[in-house]
Scaffold this motif. Structure first.
Motif, short mmCIF file in Angstrom:
data_model
loop_
_atom_site.label_atom_id
_atom_site.label_comp_id
_atom_site.label_asym_id
_atom_site.label_seq_id
_atom_site.Cartn_x
_atom_site.Cartn_y
_atom_site.Cartn_z
N ALA A 268 0.85 -1.19 0.00
CA ALA A 268 0.00 0.00 0.00
C ALA A 268 0.89 1.24 0.00
O ALA A 268 2.10 1.14 0.14
CB ALA A 268 -0.90 -0.01 1.23
N GLY A 269 0.27 2.37 -0.17
CA GLY A 269 1.03 3.62 -0.10
C GLY A 269 1.18 4.26 -1.46
O GLY A 269 0.65 3.77 -2.47
N SER A 270 1.92 5.36 -1.51
CA SER A 270 2.03 6.11 -2.76
C SER A 270 2.86 5.31 -3.76
O SER A 270 3.72 4.53 -3.40
CB SER A 270 2.67 7.47 -2.49
OG SER A 270 3.94 7.27 -1.91
N GLY A 271 2.57 5.52 -5.01
CA GLY A 271 3.30 4.83 -6.07
C GLY A 271 2.74 3.46 -6.37
O GLY A 271 3.19 2.77 -7.27
N VAL A 272 1.76 3.05 -5.58
CA VAL A 272 1.17 1.74 -5.82
C VAL A 272 0.03 1.90 -6.81
O VAL A 272 -0.78 2.81 -6.69
CB VAL A 272 0.66 1.14 -4.50
CG1 VAL A 272 -0.08 -0.16 -4.76
CG2 VAL A 272 1.83 0.91 -3.57
N PRO A 273 -0.02 1.04 -7.82
CA PRO A 273 -1.04 1.18 -8.84
C PRO A 273 -2.46 1.14 -8.26
O PRO A 273 -2.71 0.41 -7.32
CB PRO A 273 -0.82 -0.02 -9.75
CG PRO A 273 0.40 -0.69 -9.31
CD PRO A 273 0.82 -0.12 -8.02
N SER A 274 -3.29 1.95 -8.84
CA SER A 274 -4.68 1.92 -8.40
C SER A 274 -5.42 0.91 -9.27
O SER A 274 -4.81 0.19 -10.06
CB SER A 274 -5.29 3.31 -8.55
OG SER A 274 -5.08 3.74 -9.87
#
Ligand code: FES
Ligand SMILES: [Fe+2]
Lengths: 330, 351
Positions: A268-274
């Motif tokens: 999880a967290g930023s940079g993780v694909p949505s």
């Protein structure tokens, strides 16, 4: 009867978090039974799991407040540093305990696992022989231990040739088709294969139209340490972003089974694909549901039908580089 | 009887050298013969045959006109005339049987040698008559050979660790252990002065914080019978009869009777229940012990001076087995299983 293990170096026999300074943990690697515990300095200690007094497993005992391992039957107490018998309860003052020592094993911690060196001091390859795994624990981590009723060598081979037989990520199907040949990368045998989202229960990835899709949304990357088969498995998108991951620590266990200690988390967290898939995986873990499981009931028929594939590379490497031969007995 | 506080085979801990007990000790691998085995509680033997195991042989038990019978085969099979009895029944299929202390005893051995006088003496059980109340007798299975259970019952130290929740940690002024033996039995006598009484035993009726304690374990090697007698002074006595039926090398069956008729109602009802707590605690250790004593070529045991009774037991057992291997099933002149042991136990006879 369990066979002795040929490789006398480091085996991951316990999760770091499993060990306490109160109760020892009993494990079996091949035919060797070991009691592992933490001493008062929080150091993992590993002793032969057999009391020399009346042969009771020391893993049924306890850890004393001063960090020694005490047998649960009559209280004989052993020093984890050298295996020496240091105390027999009720002896009068001035009475010495018999000179007696049990087998003591070197330990080290790495990758969130406690590794035990099965060999003598001279066979200890040093802690640097343990390769670092790319697995990184997430905020919410799930763990477990499974004993899979298949030999260690066949378990590791199946993990390469048909990973869907031995483990799974929720909502993900692994395809049959590898993406390239296996390669060694930082000492780890690395293998990619196609994978799909399967939230709606589309079915078997190797059948039907999915098999011939032009491109694939996901891939499964396994990175296997060649001797013990300890593997990081990552579900990645096509750009190589890791969405979910697991670590499988493998060791030969009692009666020809394979002990698999696993931990898993969703990234999880930023940079993780949505997207729908990653969001569903994250939602599941928030509900306390593991995104990963090891199949302790392996499908024997499917295993028997599994054709040799990338595992050939691994078996060859095992044969070529001593002391990797896993199936031969010492 | 020989008497000793420490066994010569057991090391002197002051010298710092460890001693090794006996030759290879592999209990469960030799069936001692010519002995009475209390194979069932009398009330369990009725007109309908039951099947029990003794040294891996099935034994059928039933009554005919009130008389107990024990046979190698079910009575229907015996009646058909198609079964031939073995050596232990002289070809008849029927074992010699005797009823005493509310047990059906069967003779395991040459039927010609079955003498009633060889039945072990149990001074605190009524020889005949009505069975004791139902809560005072029962059975527990142990997942090991009967020898390991006998060793366990001869061994005191383990209670402080394994049963500390019930028996409490040891605190006392003086704790002495004596070991006696003849060619058939080993006796452990323990005398403790001013023992701290744990809360559970106080609740059951020991009327003081500290009491003297005397316990005797009298072990018959051939038949598996263990006659235990303990008493707190002041306090109640615990006449605990533990006949261990050797079912196989993996299982022994304890057909116990606890005759604590003399104690408070609480102790009378509560104490026998403890066997269902203590028994599994012992089994927790003995079960994993068993395969390690069955395997060949295991390393020998290391002992301390607390193992005197156990070392003696192994020594007497080795001699008995040796004699039987040579074909000598007789009882030597120093041994008399049926002799009155009320004095040895220091307990009153009930009849
Ligand atoms: S068996 Fe371990 S102390 Fe006795
Ligand atoms: Fe016990």
């Amino acid at each position: 009867m369990a066979q002795p293990v040929a490789y006398k170096g480091w085996w991951p026999l316990c999760g770091s978090e499993e060990l306490t300074d109160r109760k020892p943990v009993g494990v079996q690697c091949g035919d060797t039974r070991i009691a592992i515990y933490r001493d008062s300095d929080n150091r993992p200690r590993a002793l032969e799991d057999r009391c020399p007094h009346r042969r009771v497993p020391l893993s049924l005992g306890r850890v004393t407040p001063d960090g020694f391992l005490q047998c649960g039957y009559h209280g004989w107490t052993f020093d984890g540093d050298n295996g020496d018998l240091i105390r027999i309860p009720n002896l009068s003052e001035g009475e010495r305990v018999p000179q007696c020592a049990i087998r003591c094993y070197a330990t080290t911690e790495s990758n969130g696992l406690v590794y035990v060196c099965l060999g003598e001091e001279s066979e200890n390859p040093g802690a640097e022989a343990i390769l670092e795994q790319p697995y990184r624990p997430g905020a919410r981590e799930f763990r477990g231990v499974e004993h899979v009723p298949v030999s260690h060598e066949e378990f590791v081979a199946a993990l390469m040739d048909g990973p869907d037989l031995v483990f799974g990520f929720t909502g993900v199907l692994f395809g049959e088709r590898p993406l390239g040949d296996p390669r060694f990368d930082d000492g780890l045998l690395t293998l990619d294969r196609i994978a799909y989202w399967n939230w709606g229960g589309i079915g078997h990835a190797n059948l039907g139209p999915l098999r011939h899709r032009a491109d694939n949304p996901l891939m499964l990357r396994t990175r296997t340490e060649p001797v013990t088969g300890t593997t990081t498995a990552q579900v990645c998108d096509n750009e190589g972003h890791v969405l979910a991951q697991s670590l499988l620590a493998c060791a030969p266990a009692a009666r020809g089974t394979t002990a698999v200690r696993w931990r898993a988390s969703v990234v999880a967290g930023s940079g993780v694909p949505s997207g729908k898939g990653p969001a569903l995986l994250r939602a599941l873990t928030r509900l306390g549901k593991s995104p990963f499981k090891v199949n302790s009931m392996i499908d024997g028929e499917a295993l028997a039908a599994l054709l040799p594939g990338p595992s050939d590379t691994w078996r060859q490497a095992s044969r070529d580089s001593t002391p990797l031969s896993l199936s031969e007995t010492a | 009887m020989e008497t000793a506080i420490a066994d010569p085979q057991v090391q002197d801990t002051r010298s710092g050298k460890s001693s090794i007990v006996g030759q290879e000790w592999r209990p469960g691998n030799y069936d001692l013969r010519d002995t009475w085995i209390p194979v069932a509680h009398s009330p369990h033997v009725t007109g309908k045959p039951i099947r029990r195991m003794v040294h891996s042989h099935p034994v059928f038990l039933w009554r005919d006109g009130g008389r107990p019978l024990a046979a190698e085969f079910h009575p229907d099979a015996l009646g058909s005339g198609q079964c031939r009895g073995g050596e232990l029944t002289g070809g008849s299929g029927y074992f010699p049987v005797h009823e005493r202390y509310n047990y059906v005893w069967m003779w395991y051995g040459n039927p010609d040698n079955a003498h009633e006088a060889l039945i072990p003496d149990v001074p605190y059980l009524p020889r005949a008559g009505k069975p004791l109340p139902r809560n005072m007798w029962g059975q527990i299975y142990f997942n090991c050979s009967y020898e390991l259970v006998q060793e366990n019952l001869l061994d005191l130290v383990h209670a402080d660790y394994l049963h500390s929740d019930i028996i409490g940690d040891e605190e006392n002024d003086d704790d002495r252990v004596y070991v006696e033996s003849d060619s058939e039995t080993v006796t452990m006598i323990r005398e403790v002065s001013n023992k701290t009484i744990p809360p559970l035993l106080r609740f059951l009726g020991v009327p003081a914080k500290k009491a003297d304690y005397r316990a005797v374990a009298h072990v018959h090697l051939r038949s598996g019978v263990v006659v235990l007698y303990g008493k707190f002074m002041p306090g109640f006595a615990q006449p605990l009869f533990h006949p261990l039926v050797p079912e196989s090398r993996y299982v022994s069956r304890n057909n116990f009777t606890f005759n604590i008729t003399g104690a408070s109602p609480i102790a009378r009802h509560g104490f026998p229940l403890l066997s269902y707590v203590i028994g599994p605690q012992d089994d927790f250790m003995m079960k994993p012990q068993n395969p390690k004593y069955q395997a060949r070529g295991e390393r020998r045991d290391v002992s301390s001076r607390f193992d005197a009774a156990d070392s003696r037991y192994r020594m007497v057992m080795a001699k008995l087995i040796q004699r039987q291997k040579e074909g000598d099933y007789s009882y030597l002149s120093d041994a008399d299983p049926g002799q009155d042991i009320a004095g040895l136990l220091d307990c009153p006879r009930v009849d």
